[in-house]
Design an enzyme around this catalytic site. Sequence first.
Site, PDB file in Angstrom:
ATOM      1  N   CYS A  79     -23.090  -9.021  31.338  1.00 29.90           N
ATOM      2  CA  CYS A  79     -23.040 -10.470  31.139  1.00 29.90           C
ATOM      3  C   CYS A  79     -22.424 -11.181  32.327  1.00 29.90           C
ATOM      4  O   CYS A  79     -22.713 -12.356  32.568  1.00 29.90           O
ATOM      5  CB  CYS A  79     -22.272 -10.794  29.857  1.00 29.90           C
ATOM      6  SG  CYS A  79     -20.598 -10.106  29.809  1.00 29.90           S
ATOM      7  N   GLY A 102     -22.750 -10.163  22.399  1.00 30.06           N
ATOM      8  CA  GLY A 102     -24.186  -9.930  22.319  1.00 30.06           C
ATOM      9  C   GLY A 102     -24.985 -11.154  22.686  1.00 30.06           C
ATOM     10  O   GLY A 102     -24.576 -11.957  23.536  1.00 30.06           O
ATOM     11  N   SER A 103     -26.124 -11.329  22.049  1.00 26.43           N
ATOM     12  CA  SER A 103     -27.067 -12.384  22.411  1.00 26.43           C
ATOM     13  C   SER A 103     -26.808 -13.649  21.606  1.00 26.43           C
ATOM     14  O   SER A 103     -26.304 -13.604  20.474  1.00 26.43           O
ATOM     15  CB  SER A 103     -28.497 -11.910  22.154  1.00 26.43           C
ATOM     16  OG  SER A 103     -28.743 -11.837  20.755  1.00 26.43           O
ATOM     17  N   PRO A 104     -27.191 -14.819  22.165  1.00 22.31           N
ATOM     18  CA  PRO A 104     -27.039 -16.076  21.422  1.00 22.31           C
ATOM     19  C   PRO A 104     -27.820 -16.071  20.101  1.00 22.31           C
ATOM     20  O   PRO A 104     -27.349 -16.646  19.108  1.00 22.31           O
ATOM     21  CB  PRO A 104     -27.597 -17.125  22.396  1.00 22.31           C
ATOM     22  CG  PRO A 104     -27.384 -16.527  23.748  1.00 22.31           C
ATOM     23  CD  PRO A 104     -27.599 -15.050  23.563  1.00 22.31           C
ATOM     24  N   ILE A 150     -28.442 -13.605  17.976  1.00 25.02           N
ATOM     25  CA  ILE A 150     -27.718 -12.889  16.930  1.00 25.02           C
ATOM     26  C   ILE A 150     -26.369 -13.547  16.664  1.00 25.02           C
ATOM     27  O   ILE A 150     -25.853 -13.514  15.552  1.00 25.02           O
ATOM     28  CB  ILE A 150     -27.538 -11.404  17.311  1.00 25.02           C
ATOM     29  CG1 ILE A 150     -28.894 -10.781  17.633  1.00 25.02           C
ATOM     30  CG2 ILE A 150     -26.894 -10.642  16.160  1.00 25.02           C
ATOM     31  CD1 ILE A 150     -29.938 -10.955  16.547  1.00 25.02           C
ATOM     32  N   GLU A 182     -18.732 -13.740  22.719  1.00 27.19           N
ATOM     33  CA  GLU A 182     -18.876 -13.435  24.142  1.00 27.19           C
ATOM     34  C   GLU A 182     -20.362 -13.208  24.389  1.00 27.19           C
ATOM     35  O   GLU A 182     -20.927 -12.192  23.972  1.00 27.19           O
ATOM     36  CB  GLU A 182     -18.060 -12.196  24.527  1.00 27.19           C
ATOM     37  CG  GLU A 182     -16.571 -12.308  24.227  1.00 27.19           C
ATOM     38  CD  GLU A 182     -15.883 -13.424  25.004  1.00 27.19           C
ATOM     39  OE1 GLU A 182     -16.470 -13.919  25.996  1.00 27.19           O
ATOM     40  OE2 GLU A 182     -14.763 -13.811  24.630  1.00 27.19           O
TER      41      GLU A 182
END
Length: 496
Positions: free
Chosen positions: A268, A207-209, A211, A229
């Site tokens: 991504c 997911g996102s940095p 979170i 990841e």
Amino acid sequence: MGSRVAPSVEGSGGEQSQCALGLRGTVGELRAAYESGRTRSLAWRQSQLRGLLRLLAEEEAAAFRALREDLGKHHAEAYRDEIGLLVKSANAALREVEKWMAPEKVWVPLIAFPARAQVEPEPLGVVLVFACWNFPLGLSLEPLVGAVAAGNAVALKPSELAPATAKFLGDNISKYMDAAAVKVIQGGPEKGEQLMEHRWDKVLFTGSPRIARVVMAAAAKHLTPVALELGGKCPCIFDTMGGSARDLQTAVNRVVGGKWSSCAGQACLAIDYVLVEEGFVPVLIKALKSTLKKFFTYSDHMARIVNAQHFQRLSSLLQDPSVAASVLHGGTLDAKNLYIEPTILLNPPLDSAIMTEEIFGPLLPIITVKKIEDSVAFVRARPRPLAVYAFTKNAALMRRIVEETSSGSVTFNDAVIQYGIDSLPFGGVGESGFGQYHGKYSFQMFSHKKAVLTRGYLIELTARYPPWYDTKISMLRQLYRYNYVGFVLTFLGLKK
């Protein structure tokens, strides 16, 4: 990338308490299944992989429908990027898992004789996988392949932003796999928070940095190891291709595929922007436009944007007047159908959001450089991405890219395809994440390498014990250099 776990908690206190009690029982059941020892056996691991393969074969049509409903994916794209890759990975794991489980013999110095040593992989225990919405089936089940091959019990939290696929997984995993040892836990951000209140033996988050930081902070309370990841802005360096028209078209096909063909750029590993020499721009733009027209004659051959929130985020990138002025192709927005036309931009401002944030959508900036070699410095000056792509025949440039840039992977003359090669690890570095999986790397990520040393009683080295004498120190000096002749001479008093 979209968020999978949020820091906020929703719902009433009573609902939260009831949910927490349910999760406690779920986690307890997973722990009991692992502690029973059955997940460690080769037979159990193989049975889970066979069950997953049956699920993919027997429920393929339902999986296609779920991915179409969540993301508008054409069934060919869904098979290429998710179901087909999973079949390949599960079959490979089924074929190789017995070898992966085997202890590895390692060297032991002669002074330890008689002795033998080996490294024995063992399961970590009970692991938690947070999946992402852009490849909601693949990013759920690819880690699951490695986790069960390694002998773990697994909790899988699919993304609530792909609800049809989450429901598909919740409805079917328990039918085909050990329902006590592999569980799908559905829910929104609050469910993710509650899951992180429990102790896990490993957490994999995609997911996102933003979170990811929340997940890591929660994991730290239990000293739980985490693999992340994340992604980032994956650059594509595009050389002149030596003047070959055929090679140029092949390269452009791969750029278009690597940008727009996988979930409309919501990937991504998707190409985020292209670096090209100023003089080659007209050639590249012309080839990109004609290829886009050929590939996407039908709009349903490209996935849609996942939801209104992400559609608005992408739209806002184009609303900056200086960015809008750089649009050369596309830019049409259809909010009702969550569709954004493949869009090419030339030299948007480098300090604009489209060039400082991960785009994660069908917008492709092209940035010009004086010489293609200048692209190396451009990439080095920015956070380390998940992948660097370069289309070139220049061996010196290839070597510079490998040696002078840092990224999760480097792919020459293609894009995204490295994800499907099991012999290559998939994972980031720095801001793009850490931890690697795919193929044997998945097995290793969910395993602990346990050192096992067995010694006999035939020989005892008394020089290792007090009381200490100069002779003992001399003997130790020889041993740590593996100088056995010197050791014997010192022992016999023939050498000091």
